[in-house]
Design a protein around this motif. Sequence first.
Motif, PDB file in Angstrom:
ATOM      1  N   ASP A  10       6.659  28.902   7.920  1.00  0.00           N
ATOM      2  CA  ASP A  10       8.033  29.226   8.240  1.00  0.00           C
ATOM      3  C   ASP A  10       8.341  28.065   9.332  1.00  0.00           C
ATOM      4  OD1 ASP A  10       8.257  31.496   6.753  1.00  0.00           O
ATOM      5  OD2 ASP A  10       7.589  32.675   8.509  1.00  0.00           O
ATOM      6  N   SER A  11       7.398  27.682   9.987  1.00  0.00           N
ATOM      7  CA  SER A  11       7.629  26.353  10.940  1.00  0.00           C
ATOM      8  C   SER A  11       8.225  25.125  10.071  1.00  0.00           C
ATOM      9  CB  SER A  11       6.558  25.954  11.933  1.00  0.00           C
ATOM     10  OG  SER A  11       6.266  26.996  12.350  1.00  0.00           O
ATOM     11  N   ARG A  12       7.579  24.983   8.903  1.00  0.00           N
ATOM     12  CA  ARG A  12       7.901  23.975   8.171  1.00  0.00           C
ATOM     13  C   ARG A  12       9.405  24.187   7.429  1.00  0.00           C
ATOM     14  NH1 ARG A  12       3.628  24.102   3.919  1.00  0.00           N
ATOM     15  NH2 ARG A  12       4.799  22.724   2.691  1.00  0.00           N
ATOM     16  N   ARG A  13       9.655  25.230   7.306  1.00  0.00           N
ATOM     17  CA  ARG A  13      10.972  25.807   6.743  1.00  0.00           C
ATOM     18  C   ARG A  13      12.260  25.389   7.857  1.00  0.00           C
ATOM     19  NH1 ARG A  13      14.602  29.261   4.836  1.00  0.00           N
ATOM     20  NH2 ARG A  13      14.469  29.364   2.605  1.00  0.00           N
ATOM     21  N   LEU A  14      11.686  25.863   9.122  1.00  0.00           N
ATOM     22  CA  LEU A  14      12.690  25.702  10.222  1.00  0.00           C
ATOM     23  C   LEU A  14      13.011  23.985  10.325  1.00  0.00           C
ATOM     24  CD1 LEU A  14      14.445  26.757  12.768  1.00  0.00           C
ATOM     25  CD2 LEU A  14      12.295  26.583  13.983  1.00  0.00           C
ATOM     26  N   LEU A  15      11.889  23.454  10.402  1.00  0.00           N
ATOM     27  CA  LEU A  15      12.065  21.793  10.509  1.00  0.00           C
ATOM     28  C   LEU A  15      12.715  21.205   9.347  1.00  0.00           C
ATOM     29  CD1 LEU A  15       8.396  20.756  11.803  1.00  0.00           C
ATOM     30  CD2 LEU A  15      10.806  20.415  12.959  1.00  0.00           C
ATOM     31  N   MET A  16      12.453  21.674   8.179  1.00  0.00           N
ATOM     32  CA  MET A  16      13.003  20.720   7.144  1.00  0.00           C
ATOM     33  C   MET A  16      14.585  21.177   7.132  1.00  0.00           C
ATOM     34  SD  MET A  16      10.859  21.216   3.601  1.00  0.00           S
ATOM     35  CE  MET A  16      11.893  20.303   2.499  1.00  0.00           C
ATOM     36  N   ASN A  17      14.836  22.560   6.950  1.00  0.00           N
ATOM     37  CA  ASN A  17      16.251  22.936   7.115  1.00  0.00           C
ATOM     38  C   ASN A  17      16.966  22.414   8.264  1.00  0.00           C
ATOM     39  OD1 ASN A  17      16.196  24.017   4.615  1.00  0.00           O
ATOM     40  ND2 ASN A  17      15.859  26.187   5.262  1.00  0.00           N
ATOM     41  N   SER A  18      16.434  22.375   9.422  1.00  0.00           N
ATOM     42  CA  SER A  18      17.117  21.916  10.495  1.00  0.00           C
ATOM     43  C   SER A  18      17.355  20.363  10.657  1.00  0.00           C
ATOM     44  CB  SER A  18      16.547  22.231  11.830  1.00  0.00           C
ATOM     45  OG  SER A  18      15.982  23.429  11.768  1.00  0.00           O
ATOM     46  N   LEU A  38      16.427  17.962   7.224  1.00  0.00           N
ATOM     47  CA  LEU A  38      17.118  17.635   6.026  1.00  0.00           C
ATOM     48  C   LEU A  38      18.127  18.447   5.576  1.00  0.00           C
ATOM     49  CD1 LEU A  38      13.980  16.795   4.095  1.00  0.00           C
ATOM     50  CD2 LEU A  38      15.299  15.235   4.759  1.00  0.00           C
ATOM     51  N   GLY A  39      18.134  19.606   6.200  1.00  0.00           N
ATOM     52  CA  GLY A  39      19.563  20.483   5.725  1.00  0.00           C
ATOM     53  C   GLY A  39      20.467  20.783   6.655  1.00  0.00           C
ATOM     54  N   LEU A  40      20.597  19.521   7.342  1.00  0.00           N
ATOM     55  CA  LEU A  40      21.824  19.201   8.212  1.00  0.00           C
ATOM     56  C   LEU A  40      21.966  20.413   9.071  1.00  0.00           C
ATOM     57  CD1 LEU A  40      24.228  17.488   5.584  1.00  0.00           C
ATOM     58  CD2 LEU A  40      22.410  16.455   7.099  1.00  0.00           C
ATOM     59  N   GLY A  41      20.973  20.721   9.825  1.00  0.00           N
ATOM     60  CA  GLY A  41      21.018  21.784  11.096  1.00  0.00           C
ATOM     61  C   GLY A  41      21.187  23.181  10.539  1.00  0.00           C
ATOM     62  N   GLY A  42      20.596  23.339   9.110  1.00  0.00           N
ATOM     63  CA  GLY A  42      20.522  24.570   8.725  1.00  0.00           C
ATOM     64  C   GLY A  42      21.523  25.012   7.564  1.00  0.00           C
ATOM     65  N   LEU A  43      22.474  24.173   7.398  1.00  0.00           N
ATOM     66  CA  LEU A  43      23.674  24.445   6.421  1.00  0.00           C
ATOM     67  C   LEU A  43      23.247  24.625   4.955  1.00  0.00           C
ATOM     68  CD1 LEU A  43      26.481  22.298   8.116  1.00  0.00           C
ATOM     69  CD2 LEU A  43      26.098  24.682   8.244  1.00  0.00           C
ATOM     70  N   PHE A  44      22.050  23.855   4.627  1.00  0.00           N
ATOM     71  CA  PHE A  44      21.482  23.890   3.415  1.00  0.00           C
ATOM     72  C   PHE A  44      20.035  24.379   3.230  1.00  0.00           C
ATOM     73  CE2 PHE A  44      24.984  20.624   3.601  1.00  0.00           C
ATOM     74  CZ  PHE A  44      25.647  20.838   2.443  1.00  0.00           C
ATOM     75  N   ASP A  45      19.720  25.077   2.389  1.00  0.00           N
ATOM     76  CA  ASP A  45      18.377  25.749   2.308  1.00  0.00           C
ATOM     77  C   ASP A  45      17.654  24.747   1.290  1.00  0.00           C
ATOM     78  OD1 ASP A  45      16.217  27.204   2.590  1.00  0.00           O
ATOM     79  OD2 ASP A  45      17.028  29.017   1.739  1.00  0.00           O
ATOM     80  N   VAL A  46      17.268  23.464   2.141  1.00  0.00           N
ATOM     81  CA  VAL A  46      16.404  22.744   0.934  1.00  0.00           C
ATOM     82  C   VAL A  46      15.014  23.204   1.035  1.00  0.00           C
ATOM     83  CG1 VAL A  46      17.760  20.559   1.547  1.00  0.00           C
ATOM     84  CG2 VAL A  46      15.958  21.148   3.133  1.00  0.00           C
ATOM     85  N   ALA A  47      14.415  23.822   2.138  1.00  0.00           N
ATOM     86  CA  ALA A  47      13.049  24.354   2.086  1.00  0.00           C
ATOM     87  C   ALA A  47      12.684  25.217   0.918  1.00  0.00           C
ATOM     88  CB  ALA A  47      12.777  24.940   3.319  1.00  0.00           C
ATOM     89  N   LYS A  48      13.760  26.086   0.423  1.00  0.00           N
ATOM     90  CA  LYS A  48      13.538  26.929  -0.814  1.00  0.00           C
ATOM     91  C   LYS A  48      13.281  26.403  -2.227  1.00  0.00           C
ATOM     92  CE  LYS A  48      15.781  30.625  -3.074  1.00  0.00           C
ATOM     93  NZ  LYS A  48      17.240  31.326  -3.403  1.00  0.00           N
ATOM     94  N   SER A  49      13.825  25.080  -2.048  1.00  0.00           N
ATOM     95  CA  SER A  49      13.554  24.218  -3.267  1.00  0.00           C
ATOM     96  C   SER A  49      12.301  23.610  -3.500  1.00  0.00           C
ATOM     97  CB  SER A  49      14.723  23.103  -3.312  1.00  0.00           C
ATOM     98  OG  SER A  49      14.640  22.494  -2.370  1.00  0.00           O
ATOM     99  N   VAL A  77      13.274  30.892  14.436  1.00  0.00           N
ATOM    100  CA  VAL A  77      12.481  31.083  15.529  1.00  0.00           C
ATOM    101  C   VAL A  77      11.748  32.285  15.941  1.00  0.00           C
ATOM    102  CG1 VAL A  77      12.747  30.544  18.241  1.00  0.00           C
ATOM    103  CG2 VAL A  77      14.191  29.071  16.425  1.00  0.00           C
ATOM    104  N   ASP A  78      12.809  33.319  15.693  1.00  0.00           N
ATOM    105  CA  ASP A  78      12.179  34.561  16.068  1.00  0.00           C
ATOM    106  C   ASP A  78      11.161  35.015  14.801  1.00  0.00           C
ATOM    107  OD1 ASP A  78      12.286  37.269  17.378  1.00  0.00           O
ATOM    108  OD2 ASP A  78      13.701  37.965  15.603  1.00  0.00           O
ATOM    109  N   VAL A  79      11.252  34.735  13.658  1.00  0.00           N
ATOM    110  CA  VAL A  79      10.353  34.784  12.326  1.00  0.00           C
ATOM    111  C   VAL A  79       9.035  34.445  12.792  1.00  0.00           C
ATOM    112  CG1 VAL A  79       9.961  34.543  10.124  1.00  0.00           C
ATOM    113  CG2 VAL A  79      12.005  35.268  10.832  1.00  0.00           C
ATOM    114  N   ILE A  80       8.991  32.873  13.184  1.00  0.00           N
ATOM    115  CA  ILE A  80       7.630  32.263  13.514  1.00  0.00           C
ATOM    116  C   ILE A  80       7.003  33.187  14.634  1.00  0.00           C
ATOM    117  CG2 ILE A  80       6.836  30.129  14.259  1.00  0.00           C
ATOM    118  CD1 ILE A  80       9.263  28.885  12.885  1.00  0.00           C
ATOM    119  N   THR A  81       7.647  33.459  15.662  1.00  0.00           N
ATOM    120  CA  THR A  81       7.291  34.115  17.117  1.00  0.00           C
ATOM    121  C   THR A  81       6.280  35.406  16.288  1.00  0.00           C
ATOM    122  OG1 THR A  81       9.025  33.051  18.348  1.00  0.00           O
ATOM    123  CG2 THR A  81       7.551  34.915  18.974  1.00  0.00           C
ATOM    124  N   ASN A  82       7.164  36.122  15.615  1.00  0.00           N
ATOM    125  CA  ASN A  82       6.514  37.491  15.007  1.00  0.00           C
ATOM    126  C   ASN A  82       5.336  37.048  14.091  1.00  0.00           C
ATOM    127  OD1 ASN A  82       7.920  39.710  16.430  1.00  0.00           O
ATOM    128  ND2 ASN A  82       9.730  38.495  16.024  1.00  0.00           N
TER     129      ASN A  82
END
Lengths: 337, 206
Positions: free
Chosen positions: A115-123, A125-136, A97-102
């Motif tokens: 970064d927004s897509r990253r946040l959305l995906m991981n939150s 598909l990534g089960l609230g951020g526990l998995f970093d699916v966006a990296k893949s 959230v902070d990263v996107i703002t900046n």
Amino acid sequence: MNGYRTIRRSAAALLPLSYALVGIMALSGCAATATKDGQAAAVSPDDPYEPFNRAMYGFNDTVDNYIAEPVSKAYRYITPQFFQDGVFNFFNNVRNVDVITNDLLQGKLQQSGEDSRRLLMNSTLGLGGLFDVAKSVGLEQHDEDFEQTFAVWGMPRGPYWVIPLVGPSTTRGIPAMILDAALTPTSYTAYPVQVAVASLINTRSNAEGALKFIDEAALDPYVFTRESYLQWRESLASDGKNTQGTDLDAELDANDAEASSSPKKPPEKIPAAKAASPAVSSSPRTVAPVAEPKPTAASAPPSFAGTAQSFDATAQAFQGINAKLDRLSKLKNGSAH
Amino acid sequence: MIVFKDVLKKITGAVVLSALLLGSAVAEEVATARQIVDNFQAQLVAVMKEGKQLGYAGRYAKLFDAVANSHDLTKIARIVVGKEWEKLSEAQQQQLIDVFSKLSVASYAHNFKEFSGETFVFDSEEETTRGGVVIHAHLTIPDDKDVKFDYMLKEKGSSWRIINIIANGVSDLALKRSEYTSILQRDGFDALIAKINEKIDNYSKL
């Protein structure tokens, strides 16, 4: 009206945000011995309050030795790797959230989209951020914060500071840290302090290797930490384009001239844009970010002298605490050591 | 902020790389700056691949020439102590160059001890305004972020030598200079040499 509460929450969130703290703490180990009589011969223009900072570094190191390191060791010992990865991913995700703002504040529109897509995906598909699916799918984690934004805006960096329990920062970095915390969603949970502690343990645990490296490599861990921190922040703010001057180059020539007693070439003026190569830019004194004029010691108002004196007293108090902790642990461990 | 740890990792990498670079140069007069770097990196990777069998002493021996032939250790040692260099006697200067070289090699030997698929990739080459060359490269590490490496080289005789390695924006030379000048000014020459020797000793035991 809510301002006060927000600030308190932000303060609590500060700790998790200051990942840098981990590194700082670990680094401070040898500082205490290095201070020797508490006086440093030459003052680095980046670090006019070195005696104070060294004391804080020593304090942080003590805290690290007696609290942070044992806790993080226990954490790594009792938790499985997948759990540690999940915790790491979670805090990384929350930070976005902070990263996107900046991203936006620095005009990096495309990156803010990624970064927004990253946040959305991981939150999701990534089960609230526990998995970093966006990296893949090729969405790498970016590193932006308010300190970098301020640098991009041309705000001077100001002196280097070592903050108790938090670690290295600068005059520009301190307000930035508070803003970063305010934009970290976990600051607003029911248990901000607990979350902060969890984040800290996670950070400390992940920094283990780095801290070990400093221990092995640094002749003076305090200076090592300071220089690498300032250079690293500089490099982040300029996105690796590191526009420091060509001081090193000039110095090399000076060295050559002295060595061979050949006539010195007049130092050429190099346009800032040309000097963008990181390799040429390594004078520790010129770590000022891109558009930065010339901050640091020279610009410190005279009123700082009085402040510095009271810092000395504070520094001594912290050193006292270190000594007490050492004595306590000796008493406790008695024969163990 | 999260990245301080990464930075340190990178610095480590850089330091190691620096050491490696020194060793790999072909030592042929015709070698270009890029060849010097390429050779050094190749030698580094080769040592990493057989790191376990070689052991610390074996890696140290292999890397010594690799570092010495690719780095200008005399110049680096001089820059690292800044203005203090002039105040040192000739014997002290020689001693500094000597222990500094050993430390550089020891740090490579310690840090590049195993191989897990790392590769160096050349990115670009750039001439500086003062006749130096900067080789931009990066190290890819499986399952980890790339580490950016910038090698700064200067001409020495008819060949090129590395004088600085910048890992992810952190300059090894600048870092060392801050440390060394600070110790020299505060504790003196003997203390500096003692500290360096202590580090070399630690590397050999770790």
